[in-house]
Design an enzyme around this catalytic site. Sequence first.
Site, PDB file in Angstrom:
ATOM      1  N   GLY A  13     -40.664  37.872  -7.469  1.00  0.00           N
ATOM      2  CA  GLY A  13     -40.453  37.776  -6.025  1.00  0.00           C
ATOM      3  C   GLY A  13     -40.051  36.401  -5.529  1.00  0.00           C
ATOM      4  O   GLY A  13     -40.508  35.982  -4.458  1.00  0.00           O
ATOM      5  N   SER A  14     -39.163  35.692  -6.244  1.00  0.00           N
ATOM      6  CA  SER A  14     -38.782  34.366  -5.762  1.00  0.00           C
ATOM      7  C   SER A  14     -37.939  34.454  -4.489  1.00  0.00           C
ATOM      8  O   SER A  14     -38.108  33.645  -3.566  1.00  0.00           O
ATOM      9  CB  SER A  14     -38.028  33.584  -6.851  1.00  0.00           C
ATOM     10  OG  SER A  14     -36.750  34.126  -7.087  1.00  0.00           O
ATOM     11  N   ARG A  93     -35.428  49.676  -9.164  1.00  0.00           N
ATOM     12  CA  ARG A  93     -35.519  51.129  -9.051  1.00  0.00           C
ATOM     13  C   ARG A  93     -34.301  51.623  -8.279  1.00  0.00           C
ATOM     14  O   ARG A  93     -33.999  51.105  -7.196  1.00  0.00           O
ATOM     15  CB  ARG A  93     -36.810  51.509  -8.315  1.00  0.00           C
ATOM     16  CG  ARG A  93     -36.985  52.998  -8.039  1.00  0.00           C
ATOM     17  CD  ARG A  93     -37.636  53.712  -9.197  1.00  0.00           C
ATOM     18  NE  ARG A  93     -37.811  55.136  -8.912  1.00  0.00           N
ATOM     19  CZ  ARG A  93     -38.448  55.979  -9.708  1.00  0.00           C
ATOM     20  NH1 ARG A  93     -38.972  55.540 -10.827  1.00  0.00           N
ATOM     21  NH2 ARG A  93     -38.558  57.249  -9.403  1.00  0.00           N
ATOM     22  N   ASN A 109     -29.394  43.769  -0.178  1.00  0.00           N
ATOM     23  CA  ASN A 109     -29.712  43.390  -1.554  1.00  0.00           C
ATOM     24  C   ASN A 109     -29.010  42.073  -1.854  1.00  0.00           C
ATOM     25  O   ASN A 109     -28.052  41.694  -1.183  1.00  0.00           O
ATOM     26  CB  ASN A 109     -29.235  44.472  -2.534  1.00  0.00           C
ATOM     27  CG  ASN A 109     -29.647  44.164  -3.968  1.00  0.00           C
ATOM     28  OD1 ASN A 109     -30.780  43.759  -4.220  1.00  0.00           O
ATOM     29  ND2 ASN A 109     -28.739  44.368  -4.907  1.00  0.00           N
ATOM     30  N   HIS A 111     -27.332  39.772  -5.161  1.00  0.00           N
ATOM     31  CA  HIS A 111     -26.875  39.892  -6.542  1.00  0.00           C
ATOM     32  C   HIS A 111     -26.318  38.542  -6.996  1.00  0.00           C
ATOM     33  O   HIS A 111     -25.567  37.911  -6.247  1.00  0.00           O
ATOM     34  CB  HIS A 111     -25.791  40.970  -6.643  1.00  0.00           C
ATOM     35  CG  HIS A 111     -25.285  41.187  -8.033  1.00  0.00           C
ATOM     36  ND1 HIS A 111     -26.012  41.864  -8.988  1.00  0.00           N
ATOM     37  CD2 HIS A 111     -24.114  40.827  -8.630  1.00  0.00           C
ATOM     38  CE1 HIS A 111     -25.318  41.906 -10.117  1.00  0.00           C
ATOM     39  NE2 HIS A 111     -24.167  41.283  -9.928  1.00  0.00           N
ATOM     40  N   GLU A 176     -29.214  31.577  -3.891  1.00  0.00           N
ATOM     41  CA  GLU A 176     -29.817  32.821  -3.414  1.00  0.00           C
ATOM     42  C   GLU A 176     -30.881  32.541  -2.360  1.00  0.00           C
ATOM     43  O   GLU A 176     -30.947  33.213  -1.320  1.00  0.00           O
ATOM     44  CB  GLU A 176     -30.442  33.587  -4.582  1.00  0.00           C
ATOM     45  CG  GLU A 176     -29.456  34.126  -5.596  1.00  0.00           C
ATOM     46  CD  GLU A 176     -30.160  34.876  -6.710  1.00  0.00           C
ATOM     47  OE1 GLU A 176     -31.018  35.721  -6.413  1.00  0.00           O
ATOM     48  OE2 GLU A 176     -29.866  34.609  -7.894  1.00  0.00           O
TER      49      GLU A 176
END
Length: 217
Positions: A13-14, A93, A109, A111, A176
Amino acid sequence: MKRRVAILISGRGSNMAALIEAAKAADFPAEIAVVVSNRSDAGGLAIASQSGVPTAIVESRPFGKDRAAFEAALQALLDQHKVELICLAGFMRLFTAEFVQHWYGRMLNIHPSLLPAFPGLEPQAQALRAGVKISGATVHFVIPQTDAGPIVMQGAVAVQDDDTPETLAARILTVEHRIYPDALRLLAGGQIRLDGDICKTIGSAGSGDALISPAVN
């Protein structure tokens, strides 16, 4: 009124931690309502709890291949916490098309590549095999196709000749942690609109800076 956000994790969970930290600011237009993991051993759960964020576990393993049943349990939890937006942060998931469509335009999300280049697994290794000189990270809306939704924000880093997948991943991770909170700020603040498959930002422009690699003296 701040938008209520759920962060979904499966591991350390960074990016979750970066979102939680950003949301502490008084002017941030979203609040982290709950962190949800599909694994009880996810390291990010302890980090979230230490930050005062409610946590919940919806184990995916007991559902096996019945994704719809898992999603029904997850949706019930999201409804319980009055969640309006979802951020996936290392959530391992896959969702059904029905669940993704229900949350279309409200689920983000991140990536570690400059999509549409290098979707899927091991994007840093893909980038090095391709010999690209610039890589980075992309925040995008989630659609049924993997790593293919409308792009909200991107950040770039130079690729070094001696990079390994691990060193490149570490450098991209710092990007990120910068762009995911900023992308959530735009979404929660109503500064994003979808024009077909293209995400456009209202009242904002690029920095104008160019990243050129390799640099020539």
